[in-house]
Design a protein around this motif. Sequence first.
Motif, PDB file in Angstrom:
ATOM      1  N   ASN A 162       2.220  -1.811   4.698  1.00  0.00           N
ATOM      2  CA  ASN A 162       1.747  -0.430   4.577  1.00  0.00           C
ATOM      3  C   ASN A 162       2.941   0.504   4.500  1.00  0.00           C
ATOM      4  N   THR A 163       3.084   1.189   3.357  1.00  0.00           N
ATOM      5  CA  THR A 163       4.154   2.192   3.234  1.00  0.00           C
ATOM      6  C   THR A 163       3.577   3.605   3.230  1.00  0.00           C
ATOM      7  N   THR A 164       2.254   3.736   3.371  1.00  0.00           N
ATOM      8  CA  THR A 164       1.670   5.085   3.422  1.00  0.00           C
ATOM      9  C   THR A 164       1.875   5.663   4.821  1.00  0.00           C
ATOM     10  N   SER A 165       1.571   6.929   4.956  1.00  0.00           N
ATOM     11  CA  SER A 165       1.671   7.564   6.275  1.00  0.00           C
ATOM     12  C   SER A 165       0.388   7.391   7.082  1.00  0.00           C
ATOM     13  N   LEU A 166      -0.585   6.687   6.523  1.00  0.00           N
ATOM     14  CA  LEU A 166      -1.867   6.506   7.223  1.00  0.00           C
ATOM     15  C   LEU A 166      -1.673   5.636   8.463  1.00  0.00           C
ATOM     16  N   GLY A 167      -2.282   6.056   9.569  1.00  0.00           N
ATOM     17  CA  GLY A 167      -2.130   5.319  10.824  1.00  0.00           C
ATOM     18  C   GLY A 167      -1.077   5.928  11.736  1.00  0.00           C
ATOM     19  N   LEU A 197       0.859  -1.189   0.000  1.00  0.00           N
ATOM     20  CA  LEU A 197       0.000   0.000   0.000  1.00  0.00           C
ATOM     21  C   LEU A 197       0.890   1.231   0.000  1.00  0.00           C
ATOM     22  N   GLY A 198       0.663   2.126  -0.969  1.00  0.00           N
ATOM     23  CA  GLY A 198       1.460   3.353  -1.051  1.00  0.00           C
ATOM     24  C   GLY A 198       2.468   3.266  -2.175  1.00  0.00           C
ATOM     25  N   ALA A 199       2.797   4.410  -2.752  1.00  0.00           N
ATOM     26  CA  ALA A 199       3.721   4.428  -3.901  1.00  0.00           C
ATOM     27  C   ALA A 199       4.681   5.612  -3.807  1.00  0.00           C
ATOM     28  N   GLY A 200       5.079   5.960  -2.589  1.00  0.00           N
ATOM     29  CA  GLY A 200       6.055   7.038  -2.394  1.00  0.00           C
ATOM     30  C   GLY A 200       7.474   6.493  -2.358  1.00  0.00           C
ATOM     31  N   GLY A 201       8.376   7.268  -1.762  1.00  0.00           N
ATOM     32  CA  GLY A 201       9.788   6.876  -1.709  1.00  0.00           C
ATOM     33  C   GLY A 201       9.995   5.577  -0.946  1.00  0.00           C
ATOM     34  N   ALA A 202       9.285   5.399   0.149  1.00  0.00           N
ATOM     35  CA  ALA A 202       9.455   4.184   0.949  1.00  0.00           C
ATOM     36  C   ALA A 202       8.994   2.957   0.172  1.00  0.00           C
ATOM     37  N   ALA A 203       7.917   3.110  -0.612  1.00  0.00           N
ATOM     38  CA  ALA A 203       7.406   1.983  -1.404  1.00  0.00           C
ATOM     39  C   ALA A 203       8.446   1.516  -2.418  1.00  0.00           C
ATOM     40  N   ARG A 204       9.194   2.447  -2.985  1.00  0.00           N
ATOM     41  CA  ARG A 204      10.228   2.058  -3.969  1.00  0.00           C
ATOM     42  C   ARG A 204      11.244   1.117  -3.328  1.00  0.00           C
ATOM     43  N   SER A 231      -1.084  -0.853  -4.550  1.00  0.00           N
ATOM     44  CA  SER A 231      -2.269  -0.009  -4.532  1.00  0.00           C
ATOM     45  C   SER A 231      -1.938   1.330  -3.892  1.00  0.00           C
ATOM     46  N   ASN A 232      -2.347   2.397  -4.545  1.00  0.00           N
ATOM     47  CA  ASN A 232      -2.060   3.744  -4.048  1.00  0.00           C
ATOM     48  C   ASN A 232      -3.230   4.654  -4.374  1.00  0.00           C
ATOM     49  N   ARG A 233      -3.490   5.590  -3.456  1.00  0.00           N
ATOM     50  CA  ARG A 233      -4.586   6.542  -3.684  1.00  0.00           C
ATOM     51  C   ARG A 233      -4.446   7.215  -5.048  1.00  0.00           C
ATOM     52  N   THR A 234      -3.246   7.722  -5.336  1.00  0.00           N
ATOM     53  CA  THR A 234      -2.991   8.355  -6.634  1.00  0.00           C
ATOM     54  C   THR A 234      -2.452   7.276  -7.576  1.00  0.00           C
ATOM     55  N   LYS A 235      -3.302   6.772  -8.448  1.00  0.00           N
ATOM     56  CA  LYS A 235      -2.955   5.584  -9.237  1.00  0.00           C
ATOM     57  C   LYS A 235      -1.751   5.836 -10.145  1.00  0.00           C
ATOM     58  N   GLY A 236      -1.629   7.061 -10.648  1.00  0.00           N
ATOM     59  CA  GLY A 236      -0.529   7.364 -11.571  1.00  0.00           C
ATOM     60  C   GLY A 236       0.839   7.071 -10.965  1.00  0.00           C
ATOM     61  N   LYS A 237       0.977   7.260  -9.646  1.00  0.00           N
ATOM     62  CA  LYS A 237       2.271   6.987  -9.005  1.00  0.00           C
ATOM     63  C   LYS A 237       2.543   5.489  -8.967  1.00  0.00           C
ATOM     64  N   ALA A 238       1.488   4.695  -8.771  1.00  0.00           N
ATOM     65  CA  ALA A 238       1.652   3.235  -8.811  1.00  0.00           C
ATOM     66  C   ALA A 238       2.000   2.795 -10.230  1.00  0.00           C
TER      67      ALA A 238
END
Length: 275
Positions: A193-198, A131-138, A155-162
């Motif tokens: 989970n790699t997003t900042s959620l939580g 979950l998440g497609a930022g720097g940590a996800a890479r 899966s990422n909120r902003t699909k284009g980044k995924a």
Amino acid sequence: MKPSVPLAGVVGDPISHSKSPLLFRHWLKRYGIAGHYIPMPIAAENFEQVIRALPKAGFVGLNVTLPHKTAALAIADKTTDRAIMIGAANTLIFRRDGLIHADNTDGYGFIANLKAGAPNWDPFWGSAAVLGAGGAARAVISSLLEAGVQEILLSNRTKGKADTLRSDFGSRVTVVDWIEAGDAIEEAKTIVNTTSLGMVGQPELRVPLDGLAPGDVVTDLVYAPLETGLLATARAAGCTVIDGLGMLLHQAVPGFERWFGQRPEVTEDTRLAVL
Ligand code: ATR
């Protein structure tokens, strides 16, 4: 003249929140090593100039945190393949010949933490959901692929980044719409989970978690709080649960070994030292 006491440190802006000084000083003390580890706030416009001067002051290397991870990769004379794949460096090694070597140990730290928390974890168990497609996800994706995981459901909120990660990392990455993240979790054996959620001060992760099953390995890169909502739900569902603090500790191991000549062990004491 080369000082006999090696110096290392961490650079970022800001830097006061960094746990690395607590961690490195704990290991220096444990192994009786005469060295110093110094947090340094450095503004982006001074980054290269300061970095180039530090070897002359006795520094053997640095950890790099936000916002300098991309700049650290760009100024290095040599870079590891994994740092290039991740697009960022978190570890700089000042070599005796004057060259600066850039590495990224986040993926190593992620896998080392996974294996420490789930010793029988096997990349061939099945898919991993990220979950998440930022720097940590890479960093997470590149290390899972390197470990041998055959399919990553991203899966990422902003699909284009995924989609960008899919084109960078190739066909073993499948992009799943954010609205269907619960299906990816249900299908996967390893969930990250790699997003900042939580995180403290951030909204909760609200994806459906009823697909979590006993035996799944669930890890969260968020470590404040240590037990996120995701991990609490996973624990109740009978999953193996691994918190994010261990990744922070394990990613520091290669740098410490390189700079101070001792491979440090991550133990319960180490966790307590940074909490
Ligand atoms: P990091 O380097 O830690 O990965 P980042 O690059 O800022 O940090 O990435 C943050 C991640 O958390 C992203 O995947 C982001 O989703 P978007 O790409 O859609 O922004 C995710 N994230 C942050 N807040 C979110 C929210 N409220 N809902 C869903 N995802 C969120």
